[in-house]
Scaffold this active site. Structure first.
Site, PDB file in Angstrom:
ATOM      1  N   TYR A 166       0.818  -1.215   0.000  1.00 59.51           N
ATOM      2  CA  TYR A 166       0.000   0.000   0.000  1.00 59.51           C
ATOM      3  C   TYR A 166       0.855   1.270   0.000  1.00 59.51           C
ATOM      4  O   TYR A 166       0.372   2.358  -0.298  1.00 59.51           O
ATOM      5  CB  TYR A 166      -0.949   0.028   1.204  1.00 59.51           C
ATOM      6  CG  TYR A 166      -2.044  -1.025   1.163  1.00 59.51           C
ATOM      7  CD1 TYR A 166      -2.296  -1.765   0.022  1.00 59.51           C
ATOM      8  CD2 TYR A 166      -2.832  -1.279   2.276  1.00 59.51           C
ATOM      9  CE1 TYR A 166      -3.276  -2.729  -0.023  1.00 59.51           C
ATOM     10  CE2 TYR A 166      -3.826  -2.248   2.251  1.00 59.51           C
ATOM     11  CZ  TYR A 166      -4.046  -2.967   1.089  1.00 59.51           C
ATOM     12  OH  TYR A 166      -5.026  -3.924   1.053  1.00 59.51           O
ATOM     13  N   LYS A 171       3.489 -15.559   1.756  1.00 60.62           N
ATOM     14  CA  LYS A 171       3.385 -16.267   0.475  1.00 60.62           C
ATOM     15  C   LYS A 171       4.833 -16.539   0.054  1.00 60.62           C
ATOM     16  O   LYS A 171       5.284 -16.130  -1.035  1.00 60.62           O
ATOM     17  CB  LYS A 171       2.625 -15.376  -0.534  1.00 60.62           C
ATOM     18  CG  LYS A 171       2.240 -16.069  -1.812  1.00 60.62           C
ATOM     19  CD  LYS A 171       1.126 -17.074  -1.650  1.00 60.62           C
ATOM     20  CE  LYS A 171       0.848 -17.754  -2.986  1.00 60.62           C
ATOM     21  NZ  LYS A 171      -0.025 -18.933  -2.850  1.00 60.62           N
ATOM     22  N   ASP A 213      -3.075 -18.196   1.164  1.00 57.75           N
ATOM     23  CA  ASP A 213      -4.258 -18.834   0.571  1.00 57.75           C
ATOM     24  C   ASP A 213      -4.804 -19.903   1.502  1.00 57.75           C
ATOM     25  O   ASP A 213      -6.019 -20.034   1.711  1.00 57.75           O
ATOM     26  CB  ASP A 213      -3.956 -19.387  -0.828  1.00 57.75           C
ATOM     27  CG  ASP A 213      -2.585 -20.020  -0.941  1.00 57.75           C
ATOM     28  OD1 ASP A 213      -1.785 -19.904   0.004  1.00 57.75           O
ATOM     29  OD2 ASP A 213      -2.307 -20.641  -1.980  1.00 57.75           O
ATOM     30  N   ASP A 231      -5.256  -7.032   5.647  1.00 59.80           N
ATOM     31  CA  ASP A 231      -6.491  -6.327   5.274  1.00 59.80           C
ATOM     32  C   ASP A 231      -7.574  -7.348   4.931  1.00 59.80           C
ATOM     33  O   ASP A 231      -8.716  -7.281   5.409  1.00 59.80           O
ATOM     34  CB  ASP A 231      -6.172  -5.442   4.057  1.00 59.80           C
ATOM     35  CG  ASP A 231      -7.263  -4.430   3.768  1.00 59.80           C
ATOM     36  OD1 ASP A 231      -8.250  -4.390   4.515  1.00 59.80           O
ATOM     37  OD2 ASP A 231      -7.125  -3.689   2.783  1.00 59.80           O
ATOM     38  N   ASP A 257     -10.913  -9.029   7.466  1.00 58.16           N
ATOM     39  CA  ASP A 257     -12.326  -8.922   7.084  1.00 58.16           C
ATOM     40  C   ASP A 257     -12.999 -10.295   7.065  1.00 58.16           C
ATOM     41  O   ASP A 257     -14.178 -10.417   7.393  1.00 58.16           O
ATOM     42  CB  ASP A 257     -12.474  -8.246   5.710  1.00 58.16           C
ATOM     43  CG  ASP A 257     -12.564  -6.731   5.850  1.00 58.16           C
ATOM     44  OD1 ASP A 257     -12.209  -6.217   6.929  1.00 58.16           O
ATOM     45  OD2 ASP A 257     -12.988  -6.065   4.893  1.00 58.16           O
TER      46      ASP A 257
END
Ligand code: NAD
Length: 362
Positions: free
Chosen positions: A141, A192, A224, A248, A252
């Site tokens: 970001y 990852k 994942d 992020d 959620d």
């Protein structure tokens, strides 16, 4: 000794839910002699309207001087036409950057009386208590270079850079290990590392840190798989630590496991344990001014504020206990009602009253 709390109610339902959280903090102060004093500032849309900037100078001065900050929410459709750089949400990014709030704590805790509101079967989530620690000021970001350009063939390309230094990984890693020490002693680092070099470094650094925390069991999981495991068997986790982008998304997912977005608190901390505390939800313009917003996420954020920034764990637990008790009494704001009987809902103010009463032991 007095502790200065800055309230930033913001926009939409922000002022309504912050008002209730303040009343709960005042009740906790009376009970535990915390020496709280409050100031109030503007952030977001209201700050744009009144002071010409989403994070005005006056708010910056108050924020830098405060011991902790409680925020409602920012944003609303009346500011949507502004250029991205001038929108209310920029105020949020600006205050996080200004105070170097790199460590985001998002607990996903399911109150037993809300098991039926979860998106998963009750037996999968009963007793769920997971903490997601997300790096908040680095990664893709913020990484440079970034942009949209036109390549040699005249085709437009967009690109971003996922970048973390060892220093950044180490400082978030330490806070995550410390959080695990205070909880169940298990830390799962999510990356990852089979594909992305930046997360290979993340994994190596977490591994090297673990020598300093022999009482914490460190494990690693690809993002994942972590997303899948969170909806398959969420109770396997104690603390998860991850970078900005993965955090992020995973936080959620974890949010939905606990029923309503109106229940979820968060904390964003810097290296001095100064923090910005806020509900995970937004300004909910669709219900603003109707006394129907759920104030519990903000009230639980105030409890986190007492625990992390003011080192008042007993007062924090008392507030969390008061919230559990009003839910056990059957009180529900409209967002928590699953059978559609909204006539039985209590309003924002009544929910705040009930938490204050439960805190006082009435
Ligand atoms: P939102 O979280 O504001 O609302 C999503 C849905 O959840 C709405 O139906 C809303 O009524 C409901 N809801 C949210 N909080 C609730 C509560 N406490 N009690 C009961 N119901 C609640 O998300 P959105 O609609 O996507 O965004 C609205 C505005 O908020 C936008 O301007 C957005 O940019 C902003 N926003 C701000 C923050 C923040 O301040 N941290 C976070 C997310 C969105």
């Amino acid at each position: 000794m007095s502790s200065q709390i800055l309230l930033l109610p913001g926009d939409g339902i922000g002022p309504e839910v912050v008002r209730e959280a303040r009343r709960v903090l005042e009740a906790a102060d009376a009970q535990f002699s915390l020496g709280l004093s409050f100031s109030e500032g503007r952030l977001g849309g209201i700050a744009i309207d009144e002071e010409g900037a989403a994070y005005p100078d006056a708010t910056r001065a108050l924020a830098r001087g405060a011991d902790a900050i409680l925020l409602g929410a920012v944003g609303g459709s009346q500011w949507d036409a502004l250029p991205a750089a001038d929108r209310p949400e920029r105020g949020l990014l600006a205050i996080r950057a200004d105070l170097d709030l790199f460590c985001n704590h998002r607990p996903a805790l399911l109150f037993p009386d809300l098991a039926e509101a979860s998106s998963l079967r009750a037996e999968l989530v009963a007793g769920l208590d997971v903490l997601i620690v997300r790096e908040l000021t680095g990664g893709i970001y913020f990484g440079e270079p970034r942009g949209i350009t036109t390549n040699a063939d005249g085709v437009r390309e967009g690109y971003n850079t996922d970048r973390y230094s060892e220093t950044e990984i180490r400082r978030i890693g330490r806070l995550a290990f410390e959080a695990a020490q205070k909880r169940g002693g298990r830390l799962c680092s999510v990356d990852k590392a089979n594909v992305l070099e930046v997360t290979m470094l993340w994994r190596e650094t977490m591994e090297s840190l673990s020598a300093d925390y022999p009482d914490v069991a460190l494990s690693h999981m690809y993002v994942d798989n972590a997303a899948m495991q969170l909806v398959r068997e969420p109770k396997q986790f104690d603390v998860l630590v991850t970078g900005n982008l993965f955090g992020d998304i995973l936080s959620d997912i974890a949010a939905m496991l606990t029923g309503s977005i109106g229940m979820l608190p968060s904390a964003s901390l810097n290296a001095d344990a100064k923090g910005l505390y806020e509900p995970v939800h937004g300004s909910a313009p669709d219900i603003a001014g109707t006394d129907s917003a759920n104030p519990l996420a903000t009230i639980l954020s105030a409890a986190m504020l007492l625990r992390y920034s003011l080192n008042a764990p007993e007062a924090a637990e008392a507030i969390e206990g008061a919230v559990a008790s009003v839910l056990a009494q059957g009180l529900r704001t409209a967002d928590l009602i699953v059978d559609g009987n909204h006539a039985a809902a209590v309003g924002t103010r009544a929910m705040g009253d009930a938490v204050v009463a439960a805190l006082r032991g009435h």
